[in-house]
Design a protein around this motif. Sequence first.
Motif, mmCIF file in Angstrom:
data_model
loop_
_atom_site.group_PDB
_atom_site.id
_atom_site.type_symbol
_atom_site.label_atom_id
_atom_site.label_comp_id
_atom_site.label_asym_id
_atom_site.label_seq_id
_atom_site.Cartn_x
_atom_site.Cartn_y
_atom_site.Cartn_z
ATOM 1 N N TRP A 55 -4.054 8.565 5.394
ATOM 2 C CA TRP A 55 -3.837 9.273 4.133
ATOM 3 C C TRP A 55 -5.135 9.890 3.634
ATOM 4 O O TRP A 55 -5.151 11.015 3.127
ATOM 5 C CB TRP A 55 -3.269 8.320 3.079
ATOM 6 N N LEU A 108 0.828 -1.208 0.000
ATOM 7 C CA LEU A 108 0.000 0.000 0.000
ATOM 8 C C LEU A 108 0.862 1.257 0.000
ATOM 9 O O LEU A 108 0.556 2.228 -0.707
ATOM 10 C CB LEU A 108 -0.931 -0.019 1.213
ATOM 11 N N ALA A 109 1.936 1.239 0.770
ATOM 12 C CA ALA A 109 2.851 2.379 0.774
ATOM 13 C C ALA A 109 3.481 2.574 -0.602
ATOM 14 O O ALA A 109 3.697 3.717 -1.047
ATOM 15 C CB ALA A 109 3.933 2.176 1.830
ATOM 16 N N TRP A 154 1.742 6.811 -7.034
ATOM 17 C CA TRP A 154 0.682 7.664 -7.573
ATOM 18 C C TRP A 154 0.255 8.805 -6.652
ATOM 19 O O TRP A 154 -0.662 9.559 -6.985
ATOM 20 C CB TRP A 154 -0.535 6.810 -7.932
ATOM 21 N N GLY A 155 0.874 8.925 -5.480
ATOM 22 C CA GLY A 155 0.621 10.077 -4.632
ATOM 23 C C GLY A 155 -0.491 9.943 -3.615
ATOM 24 O O GLY A 155 -0.604 10.778 -2.717
ATOM 25 N N SER A 156 -1.321 8.933 -3.750
ATOM 26 C CA SER A 156 -2.436 8.783 -2.816
ATOM 27 C C SER A 156 -3.051 7.401 -2.972
ATOM 28 O O SER A 156 -2.739 6.671 -3.913
ATOM 29 C CB SER A 156 -3.513 9.841 -3.073
ATOM 30 N N VAL A 157 -3.929 7.068 -2.051
ATOM 31 C CA VAL A 157 -4.861 5.954 -2.215
ATOM 32 C C VAL A 157 -6.232 6.531 -1.909
ATOM 33 O O VAL A 157 -6.548 6.835 -0.764
ATOM 34 C CB VAL A 157 -4.544 4.770 -1.279
ATOM 35 N N ASP A 158 -7.037 6.720 -2.952
ATOM 36 C CA ASP A 158 -8.355 7.329 -2.791
ATOM 37 C C ASP A 158 -9.427 6.299 -2.471
ATOM 38 O O ASP A 158 -10.386 6.595 -1.754
ATOM 39 C CB ASP A 158 -8.753 8.074 -4.069
ATOM 40 N N ARG A 204 -6.236 13.996 3.166
ATOM 41 C CA ARG A 204 -6.728 14.579 1.922
ATOM 42 C C ARG A 204 -8.189 15.010 2.018
ATOM 43 O O ARG A 204 -8.686 15.729 1.144
ATOM 44 C CB ARG A 204 -6.565 13.569 0.777
ATOM 45 N N ARG A 231 1.020 4.353 -2.870
ATOM 46 C CA ARG A 231 0.988 5.787 -2.539
ATOM 47 C C ARG A 231 2.219 6.509 -3.072
ATOM 48 O O ARG A 231 2.131 7.628 -3.594
ATOM 49 C CB ARG A 231 0.896 5.959 -1.024
ATOM 50 N N VAL A 287 -4.417 2.964 5.196
ATOM 51 C CA VAL A 287 -4.816 4.029 4.274
ATOM 52 C C VAL A 287 -5.662 5.120 4.919
ATOM 53 O O VAL A 287 -5.723 6.236 4.384
ATOM 54 C CB VAL A 287 -5.573 3.453 3.060
#
Length: 265
Positions: free
Chosen positions: A132, A78-79, A85-89, A136, A82, A129
């Motif tokens: 994060w 998961l890290a 791609w900068g995030s996990v939405d 956001r 992130r 997640v």
Amino acid sequence: MDLGLSDKVAVVLASSDGLGRAAAEALAREGARVAISGRDPARLEAARERVARLAGAADRVHARSLDVLDSAALVAYLAGVRALWGSVDVLVTNAGGPRPGTAAEVGDEDLERAFDLTLRSALVAIRSVVPWMRERGWGRIIALTSTSVRQPIPGLALSNTMRAGLTGWLKTLSLEVAGEGVLVNSVCSGLFDTERLRELFEVRAQRSGRSPQEERRLAELENPLGRIGRPDELGAVVAFLASERASFLNGVALACDGGGTRGLL
């Protein structure tokens, strides 16, 4: 309808086949960048190619071998998404079901494995997640569970128990994070045409003396729609729950079963 998923980053666990892959495909169709995973490298590569075709570009799909039982590897995976791609939405939790069996048959080893597979893996991923998403101010967590949380399924004591426990944890979390833009829901799947279901029909046939084909036909007759579900039908539900359009759905355990469960809620 525009679901507002274009360029969102979605992670779907255990997504090399079955309902997990169907969820990944649906998200890719809606323009999300999708990270998939699985234990079998050959199946994972085939899934990557399928999802990439739907996404329109190979670089919009990230695939890594992963066993969700390995918590450290799961957190690192998961890290890595992130970092890429900068995030996990959007996070879709999923795992293979525990061993079939009756409540009286459950041993300590079976219990521990079922806990790690069905409950712990989802909790580890979600806890990774959520910070994060909070940062956001937007996120979607969707757990793939089972209608067993509403109506226990005979012969699946471990699944009935662990998925119900996960549903309780999800409901609690949904109350804690909704005010920060993070919505938490689950999809309670009924019978879908997957390898897992075919295995369950084999187990039922051994107990009943009927053939697996007869067990399937009986299951079809019990459903109001008279059939088994297609994986893509569940994938579409996941995509909607992940979307901007599902902005007032939170803490819901949504049955996707063709009306197969008999409860009012």
